[in-house]
Scaffold this motif. Sequence first.
Motif, PDB file in Angstrom:
ATOM      1  N   HIS A  10      35.015  38.016  43.619  1.00  0.00           N
ATOM      2  CA  HIS A  10      35.734  36.680  43.784  1.00  0.00           C
ATOM      3  C   HIS A  10      35.356  35.517  43.009  1.00  0.00           C
ATOM      4  N   LEU A  63      24.294  36.068  42.962  1.00  0.00           N
ATOM      5  CA  LEU A  63      24.813  37.230  43.880  1.00  0.00           C
ATOM      6  C   LEU A  63      24.345  38.761  43.603  1.00  0.00           C
ATOM      7  N   ARG A  85      31.869  42.240  46.895  1.00  0.00           N
ATOM      8  CA  ARG A  85      33.054  41.476  46.739  1.00  0.00           C
ATOM      9  C   ARG A  85      32.992  40.086  46.562  1.00  0.00           C
ATOM     10  N   ALA A  86      31.751  39.354  47.051  1.00  0.00           N
ATOM     11  CA  ALA A  86      31.642  37.918  46.424  1.00  0.00           C
ATOM     12  C   ALA A  86      31.578  37.865  45.278  1.00  0.00           C
TER      13      ALA A  86
END
Length: 124
Positions: free
Chosen positions: A96, A54, A92-93
């Motif tokens: 998480h 990511l 944000r991913a």
Amino acid sequence: MSTPAQLATDIATAVRNLNHATLKPRMDGWEHPGDAHNVIGSLVASTHGLTQTLEQISQLLYDLQATRQIVSVDGAHATEGQVLSARSALRRAREHAAALTEGLGDAHVATSGLAMIDTQEPPR
């Protein structure tokens, strides 16, 4: 050599196959607590690596925008805003994914001491 998009598709397929394989307990390879322990361990490694992926996607978008190699095609000419929005969502991913990795790690530790009552089989 596979492209990143092909590899991401392979991951989606693997998750779908894993969902099917874990649907029914008591089948070969899915009948002991050690089986769950091993699956969780592999998921820990997978989600840990996902945070890096990511970040690298975010960096690609940043680099392409910084060198003015991409443009918004939605008519608003808001390329910078779209890239910022995408990078924020990817951040944000990552957060998480890191939380998911931590939870899976806790589950991995918790399952390490489980065995079948009748066999006292240690985790695999």
